[in-house]
Motif scaffolding. Structure first.
Motif, PDB file in Angstrom:
ATOM      1  N   THR A 580       0.838  -1.206   0.000  1.00 54.32           N
ATOM      2  CA  THR A 580       0.000   0.000   0.000  1.00 54.32           C
ATOM      3  C   THR A 580       0.870   1.253   0.000  1.00 54.32           C
ATOM      4  N   GLU A 581       1.903   1.243   0.849  1.00 59.13           N
ATOM      5  CA  GLU A 581       2.806   2.397   0.913  1.00 59.13           C
ATOM      6  C   GLU A 581       3.538   2.576  -0.421  1.00 59.13           C
ATOM      7  N   GLY A 582       3.953   1.452  -1.019  1.00 54.23           N
ATOM      8  CA  GLY A 582       4.634   1.519  -2.306  1.00 54.23           C
ATOM      9  C   GLY A 582       3.734   2.062  -3.407  1.00 54.23           C
ATOM     10  N   LEU A 583       2.447   1.676  -3.341  1.00 55.45           N
ATOM     11  CA  LEU A 583       1.495   2.155  -4.344  1.00 55.45           C
ATOM     12  C   LEU A 583       1.306   3.664  -4.242  1.00 55.45           C
ATOM     13  N   VAL A 584       1.127   4.155  -3.006  1.00 56.27           N
ATOM     14  CA  VAL A 584       0.949   5.594  -2.800  1.00 56.27           C
ATOM     15  C   VAL A 584       2.189   6.357  -3.247  1.00 56.27           C
ATOM     16  N   GLU A 585       3.364   5.821  -2.928  1.00 57.48           N
ATOM     17  CA  GLU A 585       4.621   6.480  -3.301  1.00 57.48           C
ATOM     18  C   GLU A 585       4.745   6.585  -4.829  1.00 57.48           C
ATOM     19  N   ARG A 586       4.468   5.483  -5.534  1.00 57.31           N
ATOM     20  CA  ARG A 586       4.614   5.484  -6.998  1.00 57.31           C
ATOM     21  C   ARG A 586       3.563   6.358  -7.679  1.00 57.31           C
ATOM     22  N   GLN A 587       2.353   6.388  -7.114  1.00 63.42           N
ATOM     23  CA  GLN A 587       1.326   7.269  -7.677  1.00 63.42           C
ATOM     24  C   GLN A 587       1.749   8.729  -7.577  1.00 63.42           C
ATOM     25  N   GLY A 588       2.375   9.092  -6.451  1.00 65.91           N
ATOM     26  CA  GLY A 588       2.892  10.455  -6.297  1.00 65.91           C
ATOM     27  C   GLY A 588       3.997  10.757  -7.294  1.00 65.91           C
ATOM     28  N   LYS A 589       4.918   9.779  -7.459  1.00 61.32           N
ATOM     29  CA  LYS A 589       6.006   9.967  -8.415  1.00 61.32           C
ATOM     30  C   LYS A 589       5.483  10.078  -9.849  1.00 61.32           C
ATOM     31  N   LEU A 590       4.443   9.282 -10.170  1.00 64.77           N
ATOM     32  CA  LEU A 590       3.865   9.330 -11.510  1.00 64.77           C
ATOM     33  C   LEU A 590       3.243  10.699 -11.787  1.00 64.77           C
ATOM     34  N   ALA A 591       2.490  11.218 -10.829  1.00 56.68           N
ATOM     35  CA  ALA A 591       1.874  12.532 -11.002  1.00 56.68           C
ATOM     36  C   ALA A 591       2.933  13.609 -11.191  1.00 56.68           C
TER      37      ALA A 591
END
Length: 606
Positions: A580-591
Motif C-alpha cells: 500500500t505504501e509503495g502504491l501511494v509512493e509510486r502514484q505520487g512519483k507518476l503525477a
C-alpha cells in the motif's frame, strides 16, 4: 382568432399483426402549427407521420384533409427508383419552369443535383428529399428526421427556412436545439396514446415528468384502494357476513383497470466502465497533415490530448472530421508529422456508418459472435465488462425484446441500430471513447442517458457530431474544421466556439483601429521576443521521462493487481502495508513525472 384545421385524425387504430400501435387516437393539426412529434424509438412516430400523410391506412378511424390543402412528406429513406439523378427526383412533382425552386434550395443545402442515387451518400439522399419538399412548398409539411446526416451549416440554413415559412409542419427530430428553436406545440406518443401540449419542445421534459408523476400517484391510489377492498372481501367471508356482490364486482373492475395500465418502458441500462487507467498523455500530434488526390484535408496541425479531455470535431460534411479522427487514433497514417499514443490506451469506437453491423446477421449473432464479446463454449452468453451475461438478458438492457433477438439487423430502425452498436461498444472496458456521429436516430431519453454517462466517464472522449446541444453538454474543447485545410482549436463546446469565432472574425478590424490610434505615438523599440529554450539537461530529461512514466505505470498496475487479493490483509498484514505504501509512493512519483513532462513540453514548444 380560431385557426382553420389542416388535417384531422379521428379514432385511429392501427395494428401490425401484434400489439396495437395506436388505439382510439384523435388529433388536429391547425394552420400555422409548428409541432414536435416525440416519443421513444419504436413508439410509432414514423408510422403516425405516414398515417398523417395518407401513406398508411389505419385499421379503424378516419383521416380528414381539409379541401384544397396540399401535404408533403419527407421520409427517412426516399425511393429513387426510376430517377437518373438526385435533381430528377427533386423536380419530379414540379413543372419544368419551376426548376429554379429546386436549384435555390439545393444551393442552401449544398446538394449536387447531378449526383446519381447509386453514388450518393445517405446525407445527399436525405438532402434531395428535403429539396423536393421545400421546393413544392405544401401547406402542411411532414418531416421525418430532416437533420440526420446534415452538417451544422445545412441544419442552420434549414432552421431559418422553416422559421420563415407560413406553412404548418409536424417534425420528428433528435436535435434538441433544432426543436427548441422551431416548435410551438408538442405531440407525445407514449404506449399507443398521443398527448398534445400547446408548448414547444423546450417545455417537453417538464411536461413529461409531471405527467408521469400524476400517473404514478394515480397508480399508487388505485393500488391502495384495491388492497382495502380486497381486505374487506376476505374479512367478509371469514365472518360469514352476507356479501355485497356489487362491491365484489367493483373490486374485479378495479383489478382489471390496474391490469390495463401499461407499465412505462424504462431507459436503456447503458453503462460505461473504464479499463486500465491511461497515462496522462493520451495523444500527441505534431505537424500532422493529410491530402487526398491533391486536396488538402488538413494542414500541419498540432494537438495534445490529455486524460479526461472531451474533444468535439465540428465542420461541414466532407471537410475531413472523420479523417482527422482516424489519423489521431492510428487508423490512418498522416502524410507528414507524427502521432504518438500514450500508454495503456484501450479504445472503443462508434462508427457512424454502422459498418460493424452485418445487416443480414441476427441481433443474437451480432453480439454472441463478436470476438470481443464471445464466451468460450457458451453460444448463448456474452462477456460484458468481464462478466458473462445471457444474450437476451443483455439485449433487454438496451430495450430490445426477446422476439427481436433472432430478427435480422436490417429490420431495425435507425435508432435501434444505434442502440445495438452502443450495446457492443459498452460491453468492453475502455479508457478512450471514439464517437463518430453517435446521436443520429437516438430518442431523447437515450441521448440524455448517453450524455450523463459521458459526463461521468473518467476516460477521454473524442466526438464527431452535428448536434449542437449534445456538443455543448459534452465537450470541453472544440476543434473546428473550417475548410482550406484549417483546423482551429477552441475552448468549450459549440456555443463557446461560435462566440469565440465571432471575436476572431472581428479581430482584424479592431487591430486596424488600434494601429491607427497608435500611429501618433513616438516609436518605441519593441521588446525582443525570445523563445524559451531547453538546456541540455532539460532536453535529456524530456527524452527520459516517457520511459520513467511507463515504468511507474507498470509498477502501479502490478501493485494494484497484488492488492486485489481480498485475503491479503488478514493473511500477510506486513506485505499488505508495504504494498500500500509503495502504491501511494509510486502514484505520487507518476503525477510529478507527468507534470514535469508537461512543463518541459510546453517550454520546448514555446
Amino acid at each position: 382568432m380560431a385557426r382553420a384545421p389542416l388535417l384531422q385524425l379521428n379514432d385511429i387504430s392501427l395494428t401490425f399483426g401484434g400489439d396495437p400501435i395506436f388505439s382510439d387516437l384523435s388529433l388536429v393539426v391547425h394552420e400555422g402549427d409548428r409541432v414536435a412529434l416525440v416519443g421513444r424509438n419504436g413508439s410509432g412516430k414514423s408510422t403516425l407521420l405516414k398515417v398523417m400523410a395518407g401513406l398508411v391506412e389505419a385499421d379503424h378511424g378516419k383521416r380528414v384533409l381539409s379541401p384544397g390543402i396540399s401535404t408533403g412528406y419527407m421520409e427517412q429513406d426516399p425511393d429513387f427508383v426510376g430517377f437518373a439523378t438526385l435533381g430528377d427526383y427533386a423536380i419530379s412533382e414540379l413543372d419544368p419552369s419551376e426548376a429554379w425552386k429546386v436549384e435555390a434550395v439545393a444551393e442552401g443545402l449544398k446538394l449536387r443535383l447531378d449526383a446519381t442515387p447509386e453514388a450518393a451518400s445517405g446525407g445527399e439522399r436525405r438532402r434531395a428529399a428535403l429539396a423536393k419538399l421545400l421546393a413544392e412548398a405544401p401547406e402542411l409539411m411532414l418531416l421525418d428526421e430532416p437533420t440526420n446526416h446534415l452538417d451544422v451549416e445545412a441544419i442552420g440554413w434549414l432552421e431559418k427556412q422553416l422559421a420563415s415559412t407560413r406553412a404548418g409542419f409536424v417534425l420528428i427530430s433528435h436535435d434538441r436545439a433544432f426543436l427548441n428553436a422551431l416548435t410551438r406545440a408538442t405531440l407525445w406518443i407514449d404506449r399507443g396514446k398521443v398527448r398534445r401540449n400547446e408548448k414547444g419542445f423546450a417545455d417537453f421534459e417538464e411536461w413529461r415528468d409531471k405527467t408521469w408523476d400524476e400517473e404514478d400517484l394515480a397508480r399508487h391510489k388505485l393500488d391502495r384502494k384495491i388492497k382495502s377492498e380486497a381486505r374487506w372481501a376476505v374479512e367478509g367471508i371469514s365472518a360469514r357476513r352476507k356479501r355485497n356482490m356489487g362491491r365484489v364486482r367493483a373490486l374485479g373492475d378495479l383489478r382489471q383497470e390496474r391490469a390495463n395500465m401499461i407499465r412505462r418502458q424504462g431507459t436503456a441500462a447503458m453503462a460505461i466502465e473504464e479499463g486500465t487507467k491511461s497515462g496522462k498523455r493520451v495523444i500527441e500530434a505534431k505537424g500532422i497533415s493529410k491530402s487526398f488526390d491533391g486536396q488538402t484535408i488538413f494542414k500541419p496541425f498540432d494537438l495534445r490530448v490529455l486524460r479526461g479531455d472531451r474533444i468535439a470535431f465540428v465542420g461541414p460534411n466532407g471537410v475531413g472530421k472523420t479523417t482527422l479522427l482516424k489519423v489521431l487514433t492510428g487508423q490512418m497514417d498522416p502524410d507528414e508529422g507524427s502521432v504518438t499514443h500514450g500508454t495503456n490506451l484501450e479504445m472503443a469506437v462508434f462508427d457512424q456508418t454502422r459498418a460493424a453491423l452485418d445487416p443480414n446477421a441476427t441481433l443474437w449473432d451480432s453480439l454472441a459472435l463478436d470476438p470481443s464479446m464471445a464466451v468460450s463454449g457458451a453460444s448463448d452468453q456474452v462477456m460484458v465488462r468481464g462478466t458473462p451475461k445471457h444474450v437476451v438478458g443483455y439485449l433487454k438492457e438496451f430495450l430490445f425484446d426477446e422476439r427481436q433477438a433472432r430478427a435480422p439487423v436490417r429490420s431495425l430502425s435507425g435508432g435501434e441500430k444505434a442502440r445495438l452498436l452502443l450495446a457492443r461498444l459498452m460491453a468492453r472496458e475502455s479508457n478512450v471513447m471514439v464517437l463518430d456521429e453517435p446521436t443520429n436516430d437516438l430518442d431523447v431519453e437515450t441521448l440524455d442517458l448517453l450524455q450523463d454517462l459521458l459526463g461521468d466517464y473518467p476516460g477521454t472522449v473524442l466526438l464527431v457530431s452535428h448536434d449542437r446541444d449534445f456538443i455543448d453538454r459534452v465537450a470541453t474543447t472544440t476543434i473546428a474544421m473550417e475548410g482550406d485545410g484549417r483546423a482551429v482549436t477552441y475552448a468549450g463546446g459549440w456555443s463557446d466556439y461560435r462566440a469565440q469565432r465571432r471575436v476572431d472574425v472581428s479581430a482584424p478590424a479592431e487591430k486596424a483601429v488600434k494601429s491607427k490610434s497608435d500611429s501618433a505615438k513616438p516609436d518605441v523599440a519593441p521588446k525582443p521576443q525570445t523563445k524559451p529554450a531547453l538546456s541540455y539537461t532539460e532536453t535529456h530529461r524530456l527524452k527520459e521521462l516517457p520511459g520513467v512514466i511507463e515504468r511507474l505505470e507498470a509498477e502501479i498496475a502490478k501493485l494494484e493487481q497484488f492488492l486485489m487479493d481480498p485475503e491479503l490483509f488478514s493473511r500477510e498484514p506486513v506485505k499488505f502495508k508495504k504494498a500500500t505504501e509503495g502504491l501511494v509512493e509510486r502514484q505520487g512519483k507518476l503525477a510529478a513525472a507527468e507534470e514535469e513532462w508537461l512543463e518541459l513540453e510546453e517550454k520546448a514548444g514555446g
